[in-house]
Design a protein around this motif. Structure first.
Motif, PDB file in Angstrom:
ATOM      1  N   GLU A 107       1.092  -1.059  -0.027  1.00  9.86           N
ATOM      2  CA  GLU A 107       0.145  -0.130   0.130  1.00  9.86           C
ATOM      3  C   GLU A 107       0.885   1.008  -0.120  1.00  9.86           C
ATOM      4  N   ASP A 108       1.853   1.158   0.879  1.00 10.84           N
ATOM      5  CA  ASP A 108       3.002   2.270   0.813  1.00 10.84           C
ATOM      6  C   ASP A 108       3.499   2.530  -0.677  1.00 10.84           C
ATOM      7  N   ILE A 109       3.907   1.553  -1.069  1.00 10.70           N
ATOM      8  CA  ILE A 109       4.486   1.741  -2.592  1.00 10.70           C
ATOM      9  C   ILE A 109       3.591   2.256  -3.478  1.00 10.70           C
ATOM     10  N   ASP A 152      15.476   8.057  -3.008  1.00  6.23           N
ATOM     11  CA  ASP A 152      15.937   8.015  -1.636  1.00  6.23           C
ATOM     12  C   ASP A 152      15.322   9.265  -0.834  1.00  6.23           C
ATOM     13  N   ASP A 153      15.094  10.464  -1.796  1.00  3.33           N
ATOM     14  CA  ASP A 153      14.722  11.550  -0.993  1.00  3.33           C
ATOM     15  C   ASP A 153      13.230  11.573  -0.594  1.00  3.33           C
ATOM     16  N   ILE A 154      12.511  10.527  -0.747  1.00  6.44           N
ATOM     17  CA  ILE A 154      11.315  10.458  -0.472  1.00  6.44           C
ATOM     18  C   ILE A 154      11.111  10.224   1.080  1.00  6.44           C
ATOM     19  N   GLY A 155      12.058   9.483   1.834  1.00 13.25           N
ATOM     20  CA  GLY A 155      12.207   9.417   2.997  1.00 13.25           C
ATOM     21  C   GLY A 155      11.351   8.390   3.651  1.00 13.25           C
ATOM     22  N   SER A 156      11.121   7.331   3.004  1.00 17.08           N
ATOM     23  CA  SER A 156      10.186   6.444   3.406  1.00 17.08           C
ATOM     24  C   SER A 156      10.520   5.388   4.312  1.00 17.08           C
ATOM     25  N   LYS A 157       9.994   5.048   5.353  1.00 12.95           N
ATOM     26  CA  LYS A 157      10.783   4.122   6.205  1.00 12.95           C
ATOM     27  C   LYS A 157      10.771   2.734   5.332  1.00 12.95           C
ATOM     28  N   THR A 158       9.492   2.362   4.763  1.00 14.76           N
ATOM     29  CA  THR A 158       9.205   1.266   3.994  1.00 14.76           C
ATOM     30  C   THR A 158      10.340   0.824   3.034  1.00 14.76           C
ATOM     31  N   LEU A 159      10.870   2.129   2.333  1.00 20.53           N
ATOM     32  CA  LEU A 159      12.039   1.794   1.742  1.00 20.53           C
ATOM     33  C   LEU A 159      13.250   1.296   2.313  1.00 20.53           C
ATOM     34  N   ILE A 160      13.512   1.960   3.369  1.00 20.65           N
ATOM     35  CA  ILE A 160      14.605   1.576   4.390  1.00 20.65           C
ATOM     36  C   ILE A 160      14.539   0.006   4.693  1.00 20.65           C
ATOM     37  N   LYS A 161      13.370  -0.611   4.868  1.00 17.88           N
ATOM     38  CA  LYS A 161      13.165  -1.765   5.466  1.00 17.88           C
ATOM     39  C   LYS A 161      13.170  -2.852   4.180  1.00 17.88           C
ATOM     40  N   LEU A 162      12.908  -2.236   3.099  1.00 18.27           N
ATOM     41  CA  LEU A 162      13.152  -3.152   1.849  1.00 18.27           C
ATOM     42  C   LEU A 162      14.574  -3.365   1.394  1.00 18.27           C
ATOM     43  N   TYR A 163      15.152  -2.208   1.453  1.00 13.01           N
ATOM     44  CA  TYR A 163      16.451  -2.321   1.183  1.00 13.01           C
ATOM     45  C   TYR A 163      17.455  -3.242   2.278  1.00 13.01           C
ATOM     46  N   ARG A 164      17.018  -3.124   3.480  1.00 13.89           N
ATOM     47  CA  ARG A 164      17.591  -4.102   4.287  1.00 13.89           C
ATOM     48  C   ARG A 164      16.970  -5.406   4.244  1.00 13.89           C
ATOM     49  N   ARG A 165      15.716  -5.720   3.814  1.00  9.93           N
ATOM     50  CA  ARG A 165      15.177  -7.121   3.547  1.00  9.93           C
ATOM     51  C   ARG A 165      16.195  -7.792   2.428  1.00  9.93           C
ATOM     52  N   VAL A 166      16.465  -7.178   1.535  1.00  7.05           N
ATOM     53  CA  VAL A 166      17.060  -7.738   0.256  1.00  7.05           C
ATOM     54  C   VAL A 166      18.298  -7.827   0.652  1.00  7.05           C
ATOM     55  N   ASP A 168      26.677   6.029   6.893  1.00  6.29           N
ATOM     56  CA  ASP A 168      25.515   5.734   6.315  1.00  6.29           C
ATOM     57  C   ASP A 168      24.958   4.377   6.311  1.00  6.29           C
ATOM     58  N   MET A 169      25.998   3.412   6.116  1.00  4.99           N
ATOM     59  CA  MET A 169      25.541   2.041   5.982  1.00  4.99           C
ATOM     60  C   MET A 169      25.119   1.622   7.452  1.00  4.99           C
ATOM     61  N   GLN A 170      25.652   1.995   8.259  1.00  5.54           N
ATOM     62  CA  GLN A 170      25.247   1.401   9.620  1.00  5.54           C
ATOM     63  C   GLN A 170      23.749   1.951  10.026  1.00  5.54           C
ATOM     64  N   ASN A 171      23.593   3.021   9.511  1.00  2.00           N
ATOM     65  CA  ASN A 171      21.866   3.862   9.722  1.00  2.00           C
ATOM     66  C   ASN A 171      21.125   3.093   8.673  1.00  2.00           C
ATOM     67  N   CYS A 172      21.419   2.379   8.084  1.00  2.51           N
ATOM     68  CA  CYS A 172      20.581   1.560   6.865  1.00  2.51           C
ATOM     69  C   CYS A 172      20.164   2.410   5.979  1.00  2.51           C
ATOM     70  N   ARG A 173      21.187   3.434   5.499  1.00  2.00           N
ATOM     71  CA  ARG A 173      20.630   4.467   4.472  1.00  2.00           C
ATOM     72  C   ARG A 173      21.365   4.227   3.213  1.00  2.00           C
ATOM     73  N   ARG A 174      20.692   4.235   2.223  1.00  2.00           N
ATOM     74  CA  ARG A 174      21.232   3.650   0.899  1.00  2.00           C
ATOM     75  C   ARG A 174      21.502   4.893   0.032  1.00  2.00           C
ATOM     76  N   TYR A 175      22.600   5.059  -0.651  1.00  2.00           N
ATOM     77  CA  TYR A 175      22.760   6.281  -1.581  1.00  2.00           C
ATOM     78  C   TYR A 175      23.203   5.863  -3.099  1.00  2.00           C
ATOM     79  N   ASP A 176      22.859   6.671  -4.014  1.00  2.00           N
ATOM     80  CA  ASP A 176      23.489   6.835  -5.266  1.00  2.00           C
ATOM     81  C   ASP A 176      24.886   6.792  -5.165  1.00  2.00           C
ATOM     82  N   SER A 177      25.887   5.789  -5.535  1.00  2.00           N
ATOM     83  CA  SER A 177      27.188   6.144  -5.337  1.00  2.00           C
ATOM     84  C   SER A 177      27.678   7.134  -5.895  1.00  2.00           C
ATOM     85  N   ARG A 178      27.141   7.808  -7.059  1.00  2.00           N
ATOM     86  CA  ARG A 178      27.808   9.075  -7.614  1.00  2.00           C
ATOM     87  C   ARG A 178      27.702  10.155  -6.782  1.00  2.00           C
TER      88      ARG A 178
END
Length: 410
Positions: free
Chosen positions: A165-167, A201-215, A394-404
């Motif tokens: 639903e969030d997506i 990533d600038d949406i700031g959704s907690k759902t996205l952070i959870k999905l990145y961690r789950r992957v 950043d990685m420890q905070n479960c944040r994900r970035y475009d490496s560029r």
């Protein structure tokens, strides 16, 4: 004097001539293959010839004739010749031909023969994945093997209805028509028909952070250097023609010199097309067949593997696009079949090769890869220089970035 070999057209004509002679004069196929008509021509056909004729009829969708020639090819096949590949191909085509004739009983019989005749044929399994990450000890993931070599897995129940639903709420106002065309000779054709958007990533959704961690949890791979999640919606008639996810050109030409090529793909099924099931189902086999296929299009197909995967809501399809050498695996060519009724929505996470150096080390063998190296990445060991302190935090905070964007700071 130039030497010319028979063409496919020559083979087709020869096959149909033999079928016409056999049908008209009601000849015994075995004798015909032995070169015996009214007199002996002393030019018998071997198992390769009979197999080629059977395949020719199968390609012309004349399966009732194909099975006769394939059976004769199998009868002539000599297991002591060491031609295991030919035997497997004969059996595989018999299974296919009987399936197309809706003769499930014979198809099942020859499938069992194939599994017994080729002992090294991989046995697919279903299991709970509990290794590779400590979190999976508490919440194991259901893993279904769909194909081995290249490995294609289906992870079940890895995205919840609430997350879906969030997506939907985030992406529904951001969809834009997919504009991807490809030239074929002098014409141009549409490679896909759909709507899509990237979830930045600038949406700031907690759902996205959870999905990145789950992957990261169920694949053992980091997504810190990968592209954003890509959401695609296929309406009626929507499709994606056969393609590969890895870049055919060099990554430097495409501007991905930091991120690398697309090592693997995780494809979430956010929604599925409607199913239609007939009222009268006579036996168990047809029950399984009806319930396992939507019947309304939208399947993900791998034509080189003979594999089709129907959407399962909440599941994620996974495969690896590259060999350990970094070369693209052309067997991973895949497509999305046109939707006939309703719509289908997927969400793709491409996992790039950069960042996987310790979790998936290169092998000396080109094809050796993923199953042997499915381990928890030790990413902290990569971040051993002072300029990488911020990235590590950043990685420890479960944040994900475009490496560029990340490396532009330094």
């Amino acid at each position: 004097m130039s030497l010319s070999y028979p063409t496919q057209e020559n083979l087709n004509k020869a096959a149909f001539v033999l079928a016409t002679i056999q049908n008209t004069y009601k000849l015994n196929l075995t004798k015909l293959a032995d070169g015996v008509l009214n007199v002996s021509f002393k030019t018998p056909l071997n198992e390769h010839d009979c197999f080629a004729i059977g395949v020719t009829f199968a390609e012309e969708e004349k399966y009732h004739i194909a099975v006769v020639w394939l059976l004769e090819a199998f009868r002539r096949f000599n297991k002591t010749d060491g031609a295991d590949e030919l035997g497997a191909n004969i059996l595989n085509n018999l299974v296919y031909a009987y399936k197309m004739l809706n003769n499930i009983k014979e198809a099942s019989f020859w499938l069992q023969q194939l599994l017994h005749a080729v002992p090294e044929h991989p046995q697919l399994k279903c299991k709970y994945l509990s290794e590779n990450h400590p979190f999976l000890k508490l919440a194991p993931v259901k893993l279904e093997e769909l194909y081995l070599g290249p490995d294609v897995y289906l992870f079940h129940n890895v995205i919840s209805d609430r997350e879906i639903e969030d997506i939907n709420s985030v992406s529904k106002t951001r969809f834009k028509p997919c504009a991807l065309f490809k030239k074929r000779k002098s014409a141009e054709y549409r490679l896909r028909l759909c709507d899509s958007t990237f979830l930045e990533d600038d949406i700031g959704s907690k759902t996205l952070i959870k999905l990145y961690r789950r992957v990261h949890d169920f694949t053992g791979m980091t997504v810190n250097y990968s592209e954003e999640l890509h959401v695609v919606k296929y309406s009626v008639g929507g499709y994606y023609a056969p393609h590969t996810d890895f870049w055919r050109k060099t990554t430097s030409e495409l501007g991905y010199e930091i991120q690398g090529n697309r090592l693997a793909t995780v494809l979430f099924y956010v929604s599925v097309v409607e199913k239609v099931i007939s009222n009268l189902i006579k036996d168990y086999v047809s029950v399984v067949e009806k319930l396992s296929s939507p019947g309304q299009g939208g399947a993900t197909v791998f034509p080189h593997l003979g594999l089709n995967v129907y959407p399962v809501k909440g599941a994620a399809l996974f495969w690896k696009n590259l060999y350990a050498s970094g070369e693209g695996d052309l067997d991973t060519v895949h497509a999305s079949c046109p939707v006939i009724r309703g719509s289908k929505m997927i969400m793709t996470q491409w996992i790039n090769s950069i960042g996987q150096e310790l979790s998936l080390p290169c092998s000396l063998k080109k094809e050796q890869g993923w199953r042997e190296n499915l381990k928890l990445p030790i990413l902290e060991k990569i971040m051993n220089t002072s300029k990488h302190v911020q990235i590590k935090r950043d990685m420890q905070n479960c944040r994900r970035y475009d490496s560029r964007k990340v490396f532009s700071r330094y």
